[in-house]
Design an enzyme around this catalytic site. Sequence first.
Site, mmCIF file in Angstrom:
data_model
loop_
_atom_site.group_PDB
_atom_site.id
_atom_site.type_symbol
_atom_site.label_atom_id
_atom_site.label_comp_id
_atom_site.label_asym_id
_atom_site.label_seq_id
_atom_site.Cartn_x
_atom_site.Cartn_y
_atom_site.Cartn_z
ATOM 1 C CE1 TYR A 36 9.030 -22.068 7.219
ATOM 2 C CE2 TYR A 36 7.311 -22.338 8.121
ATOM 3 C CZ TYR A 36 7.782 -21.967 7.397
ATOM 4 O OH TYR A 36 7.350 -20.961 5.774
ATOM 5 C CE LYS A 54 8.460 -18.202 7.976
ATOM 6 N NZ LYS A 54 8.675 -17.356 6.801
#
Length: 227
Positions: free
Chosen positions: A130, A134
């Site tokens: 994750y 990003k």
Amino acid sequence: MTTSMTYPTDICIAGATGLVGHELLLLLAHLDEVRSIKAVSRSPMGRIPPHVENIILDFDSLKQRQDVLKAGVFICCLGTTIKKAGSQEAFRKVDYSYVVNFAKVAEACGAQKLLVISAMGADAESKIFYNRVKGEMENELRKLKIQQIEVFRPSLILGERKESRPGEDIAQKLSPVLNKLMVGPLKKYRAIKANDIARAMAIATLNFHPGFHVYKSDHIQRIADQK
């Protein structure tokens, strides 16, 4: 490129149906400095504020529709979770590909400003998928020729979501206590309300200071608390 923003301005926003995006849309719709808003979504948004145009399109064909997205300010509140997306690949498509492609459309349209919601811990070198996605997304934004790019990295976002997230629901209940314990360097990890993020982004929309800027939760909160 010009060296200052011109008001009233036109805004193109993606992700206005989400927790932060919806709050932000409502705030922007009441600003005298905003002339018009184009809210991009995959399906009809239903009831929307005056002078907001709902542009319905497939995010896979953003580049083909960039002629109808032209605006001085682009705002991206797109984001999902791996669980909701169904797979890491599907998550990456939304949080990396769609965000980067939207930002590239902003560049192609000659936008002066781009605001994007990222996440605390964003790091292209992270071992956490994750955070890595990003971080990679942010790295792509840094390559763009847009005068001002504002990246917001909130911690846990507080608010009533349409879908249930058990882990986040528990964290939200504990946040009032945990936030008090997070002082000094730990302030950046404090949970933050969706409407405070939206308020900070609305304020940033009207402030022109060229460059690439990253705001963590504690900084976002300080902006939101401005009178």
